[in-house]
Structure formats: structure tokens, C-alpha cells
Design an enzyme around this catalytic site. Structure first.
Site, PDB file in Angstrom:
ATOM      1  N   ASP A 124       3.927 -60.322 -25.678  1.00 48.91           N
ATOM      2  CA  ASP A 124       4.369 -61.588 -26.267  1.00 48.91           C
ATOM      3  C   ASP A 124       4.370 -62.676 -25.191  1.00 48.91           C
ATOM      4  OD1 ASP A 124       5.328 -63.384 -28.081  1.00 48.91           O
ATOM      5  OD2 ASP A 124       7.276 -62.447 -28.361  1.00 48.91           O
TER       6      ASP A 124
ATOM      7  N   TYR B 232      11.330 -54.814 -29.783  1.00 49.38           N
ATOM      8  CA  TYR B 232      11.142 -55.576 -31.020  1.00 49.38           C
ATOM      9  C   TYR B 232      11.297 -54.696 -32.262  1.00 49.38           C
ATOM     10  CZ  TYR B 232       9.268 -59.655 -28.574  1.00 49.38           C
ATOM     11  OH  TYR B 232       9.116 -60.747 -27.778  1.00 49.38           O
TER      12      TYR B 232
ATOM     13  N   ASP C 296       5.141 -58.090 -13.740  1.00 48.11           N
ATOM     14  CA  ASP C 296       5.445 -59.338 -13.018  1.00 48.11           C
ATOM     15  C   ASP C 296       4.293 -59.737 -12.104  1.00 48.11           C
ATOM     16  OD1 ASP C 296       6.121 -57.036 -11.692  1.00 48.11           O
ATOM     17  OD2 ASP C 296       7.947 -57.783 -10.782  1.00 48.11           O
TER      18      ASP C 296
ATOM     19  N   LYS D 180       5.944 -52.244 -16.909  1.00 50.72           N
ATOM     20  CA  LYS D 180       7.006 -52.401 -15.917  1.00 50.72           C
ATOM     21  C   LYS D 180       7.552 -51.003 -15.583  1.00 50.72           C
ATOM     22  CE  LYS D 180       9.590 -55.259 -13.610  1.00 50.72           C
ATOM     23  NZ  LYS D 180       9.127 -55.549 -12.278  1.00 50.72           N
TER      24      LYS D 180
END
Ligand code: NAP
Length: 409
Positions: A300, A155, A276, A222
Site C-alpha cells: 500500500d 488489513y 525500509d 520487513k
């Protein structure tokens, strides 16, 4: 002494602490679209809570600030310099949603505000209020506070159009110097993740857990795939905990090896989960999680997914916090089709006001707001979004819902 007639005083910030007078000047940005409707209901509720909690000894002196479409119409700027200067001086503000101007090279006013003031922590508490329609069997099991890094990650605004001169130049560099395998004509984006950026975010999550009697901080990442960005986020978090919080924090590994899985009292457990898997965990075993620290993109997604579990964005509050400036905000957008109809749910902004009170140490007023909102929901006279899913729910307007909350105090 009652403060009603005394002019407001500025909030100050020294040695990492806000100093809040009894009559603080606080910025109020109503926002675009439904913003003015929800702000007017919110202001009524927040003022009533302060009056009820402190009987005239405390009072917020709201400072209306222009931003968004109204500001553009008046000044030619969506985010006038005068507004930015005022927020810098006021230090605490609350805002309704702002529409993203089309064209003109502005990505989002919200992102612009976060970057301008280096508001690096996006904080979203997500808990269930009884009576709110939810798709879950036991929505009350979820009670988390998400700390999302707000400035870095994908971002950061560093991306280039496919085939552009910049993308080609960067692509050539990556191919020539770093042996990257890139298809010609690729669009390129950069994911900056710094130790400083990660550590200050994780520090604020751990400090929040300590200050608010929370039991666990989970770093979501991740890192199994993006080792040097997401993996580093997690490792820097463990390094920080060891360096700065060794008396208060133990890791999940230590919990098993040193404490036989029984959490010692007064210690916060720091652990990490792959992003995940975390989406599954929050659906299947939400009660096992408490404070979450994430990079920008994961946070987000995760915060909206969590908000959906407890009834959606209509009542999900949020704040963007830096060192010395904090902006509390509704987490939904401007819902332009409902603008000016006095229809939508003001709950998100009202609960952001509750967060603001807690942040200011005005916890009595914060508790009143939360309890009254809960009572009003249980009364089943609610805005359309809740009424349409609630058995026996009766639809009332935005302002009427605000009045019912005040009446419930
Ligand atoms: P949105 O404004 O959040 O609205 C999407 C839908 O969410 C609405 O149509 C409505 O659903 C529901 N909703 C939103 N706020 C609600 C409330 N207070 N009470 C009840 N229902 C509510 O999303 P969008 O249409 O994608 O975005 C519109 C504009 O907002 C865009 O310009 C976007 O850039 C901006 N935006 C601003 C912010 C911000 O300022 N923080 C955040 C997100 C988006 P139903 O149609 O089902 O009734």
C-alpha cells in the site's frame, strides 16, 4: 464479421485461463464522486481504441452495475447482492472510486469487494509518461509492476478496540499462555500471513514476469524484525520458486555464485529487499527494479510512493485480481469536491482500461490507449492537476481531455 449488433457473450474461465469472446460482457461500476465523470471519459476512450484496433470485429458490451451511494439510494445497500452476483458471472469489471460509507460498520467497499471475491493480488504498474510533471530528476527510470497481497496482513480486519472485552480476553490469553508482555488496556490487532496466501501472490508476480519479458522479481519485506510473518513471506517465495519455477528463475545468490553476476538469458532473477531500504532504493536506483511482490501494508505504502515519483495518483492504474475474477480500478478516491464538475483527470481509470485490455489479450487496443494518452499529454492540453504544474500547460475539462486522447489515436 462485425460484432456491432450481436448481443454480448459472457467471459468464461477454465483451467486457469480466461476465454474472451469478441463481444464480451464487461461490468462497469462508475463509482461515486468524480466516478461518473471519469467513467464517461474512459468509456469513450476504450470504445474508440477497440474500434480503431479491430475495425468492428471486437466490441465491449458494457454492463452498468450499481455500487456506492447511487446503489444505496436506490436499493438501501452500498453493495447490492445483484451487483455481486453480476460481477461473479461477468468475471471482468472496471470500476471508478467508491466512497467509504460513514457508520454502518462498513470499513471500505473496496476492501469488501476484494474479500468477497478473494481478489488476492493488487497489481499496480507504475511507469512514467513523458511530459507529466514529476518531482524527480529522471522519473523515466522507474518502471515497476507492484504485486501487493490484498487479503491478509494487518488489513485482514482483525483488530479490537483498546479496553474492549475482546481485546482484554485476547490480551489475557497472550499473557497467560504465551508469556507476552502486554500493557493492560492495549488495542490489539492480528497480522495473519499464510503460506498459501503468500505463495499465490508471489506465483502470480513470477508468472507475470515470465509472460511479460520482465527480468527480476523482488520480494519486499520487513523480515529482519517480523521474522515469522514478513520473513516467512520471503522464505516461502524462495521455496515456491524452487518448487515451481526452477527452469525459469534463479536467485540473486545463484546469480553471483553460479553465473558470476551476469544474468543468463531467459532467466528471471528472484531477490529480496528489506522494506525500509527499498523506499530508498526506489528513489536512488529505480532502474534496478522491475516486478515487486509485497505483503499488504508494505505494498500500500510502496505503490503510492512510486506513483508520486512519476506524477501522482491522477494517472496511476490498478487491478485487483483473483482466480477467475478481475476488477480494474482507478487508484485514487472519489475527490468529492470535484464531483460533477467535469474537471478531474480520467487518466487513472483510462490506464486501468489499458491494463484490462492487456489482461484480456487485447494488446493492440491497450497499446493504442497508452500511446494516445502519451500523445495527448505531450500536446499540453490537460486536466487541471497536470496543467497547474506544467510549463505552458492549458487546462481542459475531463471530457475534453478524453476527446483529445481519442483524437490522438
Ligand atoms: P481522493 O479522493 O483520492 O482525493 C484526494 C485528492 O487527490 C483530490 O482532492 C485531488 O487533489 C487529487 N485527485 C484525486 N483524484 C484525482 C483525479 N482523478 N484527477 C486529479 N486529481 C485527483 O482522496 P480522499 O479525499 O482521501 O478520499 C475521498 C473518498 O474516496 C473517501 O471516501 C475514501 O474512502 C474514498 N477512496 C476510495 C478509493 C477507491 O475507491 N479505490 C481509494 C481511496 C479513497 P487536489 O485537491 O490537489 O486537486
Amino acid at each position: 464479421m462485425a460484432v456491432e449488433n450481436i448481443q454480448g457473450k459472457y467471459i468464461t474461465f477454465a483451467d486457469g485461463e480466461y476465454v474472451i469472446p469478441d463481444n464480451p460482457l464487461v461490468g462497469a461500476l462508475a463509482g461515486d464522486g468524480i466516478g461518473p465523470d471519469i467513467w464517461s471519459a474512459t468509456q469513450m476512450v476504450l470504445d474508440a481504441a477497440v474500434e480503431k484496433a479491430y475495425a468492428g470485429k471486437r466490441k465491449i458490451c458494457w454492463q452498468p452495475l450499481a455500487a456506492g451511494e447511487a446503489a444505496f439510494a436506490a436499493t438501501g445497500s452500498y453493495l447490492p447482492e445483484t451487483t455481486l452476483a453480476a460481477i461473479a458471472k461477468l468475471r471482468i469489471a472496471i470500476k471508478g472510486p467508491l466512497s467509504t460509507p460513514t457508520g454502518g460498520g462498513i470499513r471500505s467497499l473496496n476492501v469488501a469487494l476484494r474479500h468477497h471475491f478473494d481478489l488476492y493480488a493488487c497489481i499496480r504498474p507504475v511507469r512514467y509518461y513523458e511530459g507529466v510533471p514529476s518531482p524527480m530528476k529522471r522519473p523515466g527510470d522507474l518502471n515497476v509492476v507492484i504485486f501487493r497481497e490484498n487479503i491478509e496482513d494487518v488489513y485482514a480486519g482483525m483488530e479490537w478496540v483498546a479496553g474492549s472485552e475482546e481485546a482484554e480476553a485476547l490480551g489475557d490469553y497472550l499473557r497467560d499462555k504465551l508469556q507476552a508482555k502486554l500493557r493492560p488496556g492495549s488495542a490489539l490487532g492480528i497480522k495473519p500471513v499464510s503460506p498459501e496466501g503468500c505463495k499465490r501472490l508471489i506465483r502470480s508476480a513470477i508468472q507475470y514476469a515470465i509472460d511479460n519479458g520482465r527480468k527480476m522479481v523482488t520480494m519486499v519485506h520487513k523480515g529482519n524484525i517480523m521474522k515469522f510473518t514478513e520473513g516467512a513471506f520471503c522464505q516461502w517465495g524462495y521455496d515456491l520458486a524452487k518448487a515451481e519455477f526452477s527452469d525459469q528463475v534463479i536467485t540473486e545468490d545463484e546469480l553471483m555464485t553460479k553465473y558470476q553476476g551476469v544474468p543468463p538469458s531467459g532467466k528471471i532473477i528472484l531477490n529480496d529487499r528489506i522494506a525500509d531500504a527499498m523506499f530508498q532504493q526506489l528513489l536512488l536506483r529505480p532502474s534496478e527494479y522491475d516486478v515487486l511482490a509485497t505483503l499488504n501494508l508494505n505494498g500500500d505504502y510502496l505503490s503510492d510512493a512510486c506513483a508520486a515519483q512519476v506524477g501522482g495518483l491522477g494517472i496511476a492504474p490498478g487491478a485487483n485480481v483473483g482466480d477467475g475474477i478481475a476488477i480494474f480500478e482507478a487508484t485514487h478516491g472519489t475527490a468529492p469536491k470535484y464531483a460533477g464538475l467535469d474537471k478531474v483527470n480520467p487518466g487513472s481509470l483510462i490506464l486501468s482500461g489499458k491494463m484490462m485490455f492487456d489482461f484480456m489479450g487485447w494488446n493492440e487496443a491497450g497499446l493504442l490507449v497508452e500511446k494516445a494518452l502519451q500523445k495527448a499529454i505531450l500536446g499540453r492540453k490537460v486536466t487541471y492537476d497536470l496543467a497547474r504544474q506544467m510549463e505552458g500547460g492549458e487546462e481542459v475539462s475531463c471530457s475534453a481531455f478524453g476527446k483529445l486522447i481519442v483524437a490522438a489515436m
